[in-house]
Design an enzyme around this catalytic site. Structure first.
Site, PDB file in Angstrom:
ATOM      1  N   GLN A 100       9.742  -8.458   3.975  1.00  0.00           N
ATOM      2  CA  GLN A 100       8.471  -7.772   3.704  1.00  0.00           C
ATOM      3  C   GLN A 100       7.419  -8.145   4.757  1.00  0.00           C
ATOM      4  O   GLN A 100       6.488  -8.924   4.479  1.00  0.00           O
ATOM      5  CB  GLN A 100       7.964  -8.141   2.306  1.00  0.00           C
ATOM      6  CG  GLN A 100       8.837  -7.593   1.181  1.00  0.00           C
ATOM      7  CD  GLN A 100       8.553  -8.230  -0.170  1.00  0.00           C
ATOM      8  OE1 GLN A 100       8.419  -9.453  -0.270  1.00  0.00           O
ATOM      9  NE2 GLN A 100       8.468  -7.423  -1.206  1.00  0.00           N
TER      10      GLN A 100
ATOM     11  N   ASN B  34       0.129  -4.492   1.464  1.00  0.00           N
ATOM     12  CA  ASN B  34       0.015  -5.745   2.226  1.00  0.00           C
ATOM     13  C   ASN B  34       1.153  -5.826   3.242  1.00  0.00           C
ATOM     14  O   ASN B  34       1.002  -6.390   4.320  1.00  0.00           O
ATOM     15  CB  ASN B  34       0.080  -6.934   1.273  1.00  0.00           C
ATOM     16  CG  ASN B  34       0.175  -8.237   2.032  1.00  0.00           C
ATOM     17  OD1 ASN B  34      -0.769  -8.638   2.706  1.00  0.00           O
ATOM     18  ND2 ASN B  34       1.334  -8.892   1.983  1.00  0.00           N
ATOM     19  N   HIS B  35       2.287  -5.236   2.830  1.00  0.00           N
ATOM     20  CA  HIS B  35       3.482  -5.320   3.662  1.00  0.00           C
ATOM     21  C   HIS B  35       4.293  -4.044   3.498  1.00  0.00           C
ATOM     22  O   HIS B  35       4.025  -3.241   2.604  1.00  0.00           O
ATOM     23  CB  HIS B  35       4.323  -6.528   3.229  1.00  0.00           C
ATOM     24  CG  HIS B  35       4.497  -6.617   1.738  1.00  0.00           C
ATOM     25  ND1 HIS B  35       3.662  -7.364   0.933  1.00  0.00           N
ATOM     26  CD2 HIS B  35       5.362  -6.011   0.884  1.00  0.00           C
ATOM     27  CE1 HIS B  35       4.032  -7.232  -0.336  1.00  0.00           C
ATOM     28  NE2 HIS B  35       5.061  -6.407  -0.390  1.00  0.00           N
TER      29      HIS B  35
ATOM     30  N   ASP C  57       4.194  -8.390   6.911  1.00  0.00           N
ATOM     31  CA  ASP C  57       2.798  -8.050   6.595  1.00  0.00           C
ATOM     32  C   ASP C  57       2.232  -7.072   7.607  1.00  0.00           C
ATOM     33  O   ASP C  57       2.447  -7.223   8.821  1.00  0.00           O
ATOM     34  CB  ASP C  57       1.930  -9.315   6.608  1.00  0.00           C
ATOM     35  CG  ASP C  57       1.936 -10.018   5.275  1.00  0.00           C
ATOM     36  OD1 ASP C  57       2.988 -10.022   4.611  1.00  0.00           O
ATOM     37  OD2 ASP C  57       0.884 -10.580   4.894  1.00  0.00           O
TER      38      ASP C  57
ATOM     39  N   ASP D 127      -1.682  -4.212  -4.989  1.00  0.00           N
ATOM     40  CA  ASP D 127      -0.847  -5.404  -4.927  1.00  0.00           C
ATOM     41  C   ASP D 127      -1.437  -6.399  -3.924  1.00  0.00           C
ATOM     42  O   ASP D 127      -1.931  -6.010  -2.861  1.00  0.00           O
ATOM     43  CB  ASP D 127       0.549  -4.961  -4.451  1.00  0.00           C
ATOM     44  CG  ASP D 127       1.600  -6.030  -4.604  1.00  0.00           C
ATOM     45  OD1 ASP D 127       1.850  -6.447  -5.743  1.00  0.00           O
ATOM     46  OD2 ASP D 127       2.181  -6.454  -3.585  1.00  0.00           O
TER      47      ASP D 127
ATOM     48  N   ARG E 168      -3.154   0.393  -8.719  1.00  0.00           N
ATOM     49  CA  ARG E 168      -3.035  -1.041  -8.982  1.00  0.00           C
ATOM     50  C   ARG E 168      -2.715  -1.627  -7.603  1.00  0.00           C
ATOM     51  O   ARG E 168      -1.668  -1.356  -7.020  1.00  0.00           O
ATOM     52  CB  ARG E 168      -1.913  -1.311  -9.983  1.00  0.00           C
ATOM     53  CG  ARG E 168      -1.689  -2.786 -10.309  1.00  0.00           C
ATOM     54  CD  ARG E 168      -0.676  -3.393  -9.355  1.00  0.00           C
ATOM     55  NE  ARG E 168      -0.315  -4.758  -9.724  1.00  0.00           N
ATOM     56  CZ  ARG E 168       0.447  -5.527  -8.966  1.00  0.00           C
ATOM     57  NH1 ARG E 168       0.932  -5.097  -7.821  1.00  0.00           N
ATOM     58  NH2 ARG E 168       0.737  -6.740  -9.339  1.00  0.00           N
TER      59      ARG E 168
ATOM     60  N   ASP F 107      12.911  -6.015  -3.599  1.00  0.00           N
ATOM     61  CA  ASP F 107      11.901  -6.653  -4.454  1.00  0.00           C
ATOM     62  C   ASP F 107      11.404  -5.616  -5.464  1.00  0.00           C
ATOM     63  O   ASP F 107      10.208  -5.392  -5.613  1.00  0.00           O
ATOM     64  CB  ASP F 107      10.746  -7.202  -3.602  1.00  0.00           C
ATOM     65  CG  ASP F 107       9.704  -7.929  -4.451  1.00  0.00           C
ATOM     66  OD1 ASP F 107       9.990  -8.224  -5.631  1.00  0.00           O
ATOM     67  OD2 ASP F 107       8.599  -8.176  -3.939  1.00  0.00           O
TER      68      ASP F 107
ATOM     69  N   GLU G 253      -4.645  -7.006  -8.135  1.00  0.00           N
ATOM     70  CA  GLU G 253      -4.003  -8.288  -8.360  1.00  0.00           C
ATOM     71  C   GLU G 253      -4.615  -9.272  -7.364  1.00  0.00           C
ATOM     72  O   GLU G 253      -4.393  -9.159  -6.168  1.00  0.00           O
ATOM     73  CB  GLU G 253      -2.500  -8.157  -8.110  1.00  0.00           C
ATOM     74  CG  GLU G 253      -1.770  -9.455  -8.325  1.00  0.00           C
ATOM     75  CD  GLU G 253      -0.431  -9.528  -7.579  1.00  0.00           C
ATOM     76  OE1 GLU G 253       0.476 -10.156  -8.109  1.00  0.00           O
ATOM     77  OE2 GLU G 253      -0.324  -8.972  -6.473  1.00  0.00           O
TER      78      GLU G 253
ATOM     79  N   HIS H 294       5.169  -7.637 -15.312  1.00  0.00           N
ATOM     80  CA  HIS H 294       6.532  -7.511 -14.789  1.00  0.00           C
ATOM     81  C   HIS H 294       6.982  -8.754 -14.038  1.00  0.00           C
ATOM     82  O   HIS H 294       8.122  -8.824 -13.603  1.00  0.00           O
ATOM     83  CB  HIS H 294       6.609  -6.291 -13.882  1.00  0.00           C
ATOM     84  CG  HIS H 294       5.681  -6.408 -12.705  1.00  0.00           C
ATOM     85  ND1 HIS H 294       4.312  -6.510 -12.861  1.00  0.00           N
ATOM     86  CD2 HIS H 294       5.916  -6.499 -11.385  1.00  0.00           C
ATOM     87  CE1 HIS H 294       3.758  -6.635 -11.673  1.00  0.00           C
ATOM     88  NE2 HIS H 294       4.693  -6.634 -10.755  1.00  0.00           N
TER      89      HIS H 294
HETATM   90  C1  NOJ Z   1       3.087  -8.899  -6.601  1.00  0.00           C
HETATM   91  C2  NOJ Z   1       4.024  -8.126  -7.471  1.00  0.00           C
HETATM   92  O1  NOJ Z   1       3.535  -8.146  -8.787  1.00  0.00           O
HETATM   93  C3  NOJ Z   1       5.374  -8.780  -7.351  1.00  0.00           C
HETATM   94  O2  NOJ Z   1       6.293  -8.238  -8.271  1.00  0.00           O
HETATM   95  C4  NOJ Z   1       5.866  -8.623  -5.927  1.00  0.00           C
HETATM   96  O3  NOJ Z   1       7.073  -9.331  -5.755  1.00  0.00           O
HETATM   97  C5  NOJ Z   1       4.836  -9.161  -4.928  1.00  0.00           C
HETATM   98  N1  NOJ Z   1       3.485  -8.760  -5.232  1.00  0.00           N
HETATM   99  C6  NOJ Z   1       5.156  -8.688  -3.537  1.00  0.00           C
HETATM  100  O4  NOJ Z   1       4.803  -7.336  -3.402  1.00  0.00           O
END
Ligand code: NOJ
Length: 550
Positions: free
Chosen positions: A168, A102-103, A170, A200, A198, A60, A242, A311
């Site tokens: 992924q 988170n993971h 958690d 996530d 930043r 990812d 985010e 992104h």
């Molecule tokens: C948010 C990120 O911006 C995204 O690119 C990602 O796939 C997910 N979180 C999982 O980490």
């Protein structure tokens, strides 16, 4: 710049692997980025947000880490990273990194240990259920690519929770050891010199997941803990989160009910992003006026981060179906341009028909709205997307530096590149590249440099208060103002195609010697404010008054 540096920052985000490759292996690296810092300093950005830098199997794009205390060896070493921080600091640029906790990746040693035995010291670091949870098929973030949030692990003989992809798992934030580890990770990077994180997927970090309960409780206090921890370690560090949630939930992410602003400093404004896309699609600023009116009041120190592109996909899920369809019709007419039933996987310039006037208008608008602007690499030269690549990779192609092979990104054989460069059509590197635009004072890049410099001379945009100017204006025009201790800026943006005149005479009494500081063209002397001219898709940033001398 004030103490709350992030309020007046210009943030630039990039993936190290697609930015600049210094050793010719086809993958961008830290030394390559160091070599481009002068470019970034000249552009005028003051803060870099680096997408995940940790070792990762990259399923990812790095958002699946296997070691939070290191950098991906493909990018270089920790020593290179420390050098990057030093070199960036020399140029007045701060660096924040993606904190994706988170993971982990399912290849992370913690998960490998956790799944191996119920007695593993890491078993409780993840979220398990012995039986199949009733909410197994609920809460997926990637519909179409993910069909469950609980998967059975044969090795563990149990179900594990994963809000995102199956690879992924958690982390379990109910476990104090996990919380302590996250703080340790943050301390490590702060000690190295990053200016913040930043963060996530913050709404999921605070989830105290209960198998079978798709609305598990949230522990916002964890955010308060993290903020306190970070602030003790580095007083001016920033948390940029985010949290793509309903607007009425956002204030809780900034701070507790007392309004003290004791959690996240900055939140991405996803709502505004959707509204901007809607306004551009309709050529009508109504949704932005609503946005300015409905913005929740932020606690002291709270700040929005605005963006047009990041992104990921452009997430239109907060728009109504009708509104979303209007945006799709304009900017994502083909099925292939859309993703996850909610978004668009394109860059801005192609969405706006590569029309320079509309691209300038869109970015002038974003950068003039309240908050700290975030700019994605390549947007400053008007890069396009490659829809032949899967999913979000379409907008993650290498930076286009020059006319040289591989766009000057790398000297590797093309088939070795981390992702192909765009080499065809209007957005091919032969046409769109930094070198070409550097030599052209009329280029989009030169415009971005000018616009960012102008923004930096107008601190009221980031630090002041922004309001809609409620006077009758021609259809398609947004008039807004930013007021702060340094003075007042007034902005006109014409989303429509017709040339118009705007009556701003009600502002006359506040005006010193109003001047255009940025405009789509030379409009001549501003003079009286009763009939301010504005071309179709034109914009004018007007300094109305300055309360502090230069
Ligand atoms: C948010 C990120 O911006 C995204 O690119 C990602 O796939 C997910 N979180 C999982 O980490």
């Amino acid at each position: 710049m004030g103490d709350r540096w992030y309020s007046e920052a210009v943030v630039y985000c990039l993936d190290i692997d697609t930015y600049a490759d210094s050793d010719g292996d086809g993958v961008g690296d830290i030394r390559g980025l160091i070599g481009r810092l002068d470019y970034l300093a000249r552009l005028g950005v003051t803060c870099l947000w680096l997408h995940p830098i940790h070792p990762s199997p990259n399923r990812d794009d790095g958002y699946d880490a296997t070691d939070f205390y290191n950098v991906d060896p493909r990018f270089g070493t920790l020593g290179d990273f420390a050098e990057l921080l030093h070199q960036a600091q020399n140029r007045g640029i701060r660096v924040i990194i993606d904190l994706v906790v988170n993971h982990t990746s399912d290849e992370h040693p913690w998960f490998q240990s956790a799944r191996s035995s119920p007695d593993s010291p890491y078993r409780d670091w993840f979220v398990w259920s012995d039986t199949e949870p009733a909410d197994r098929h609920q809460g997926m973030v990637f519909p179409g690519e993910q069909d469950e949030t609980w998967s059975y692990d044969r090795t563990a003989k149990a179900w594990f929770y994963h809000r995102f992809y199956k690879f992924q798992p958690d982390l379990n934030f109910a476990n104090p050891k996990v919380r302590a580890e996250i703080k340790k990770i943050m301390s490590f990077w702060l000690q190295l010199g990053v200016a913040g994180f930043r963060m996530d997927a913050v709404p999921f970090i605070i989830e105290l997941t209960e198998p079978g309960n798709p609305n598990s409780p949230k522990d916002f206090e964890f955010l308060t803990e993290l903020r306190q921890h970070v602030q003790w370690r580095r007083g001016d560090a920033v948390l940029l989160a985010e949290a793509n949630v309903e607007p009425d939930q956002l204030p809780t992410f900034f701070g507790d009910a007392g309004g003290s602003g004791n959690r996240i400093h900055m939140l991405f404004d996803f709502m505004l992003n959707g509204r901007l896309m809607l306004a551009l699609a309709r050529q009508d600023p109504e949704s932005l006026i609503e946005g300015l009116r409905d913005t929740p009041k932020l606690p002291v120190g709270g700040q929005w981060a605005t963006f047009l592109r990041n992104h990921d996909e452009i997430d239109l899920s907060r728009l109504t179906t009708e509104q979303r369809n209007q945006v799709y019709a304009q900017f994502g007419p083909d099925e292939d341009m859309r993703i996850y039933d909610r978004g668009i996987r394109r860059r801005l310039a192609p969405m706006l028909g590569n029309d320079r006037r509309r691209v300038e208008l869109a970015y002038a608008l974003q950068f003039s709205l309240r908050g700290t602007p975030v700019l994605r690499y390549g947007e400053e030269i008007g890069m396009g997307e490659d829809l032949s690549l899967p999913g979000r990779e379409a907008i993650r192609t290498p930076m286009q530096w020059s006319y040289q092979p591989n766009a000057g990104f790398s000297t590797a054989d093309p088939e070795k590149l981390v992702r192909p460069v765009i080499d065809k059509g209007d957005f091919g590197y032969q046409t769109v590249n930094v070198t070409a635009q550097r030599g052209d004072p009329k280029s989009l890049l030169a415009w971005f440099e000018r616009m960012i410099r102008t923004l930096r001379e107008a601190p009221e945009i980031g630090s002041g208060s922004t309001t809609h100017i409620d006077v009758p204006v021609p259809a398609g025009v947004l008039a807004h103002r930013a007021d702060g201790p340094t003075g007042t800026m007034v902005f006109l943006h014409n989303l429509g195609t017709d040339d118009v005149e705007v009556d701003l005479s009600t502002l006359e009494k506040e005006a010193d010697l109003p001047i255009d500081v940025l405009a789509d063209r030379g409009y001549g002397e501003l003079g009286k404010l009763g009939a301010v001219k504005l071309t179709g898709h034109g914009y004018r940033w007007i300094r109305l008054c300055r309360s502090q001398p230069f």
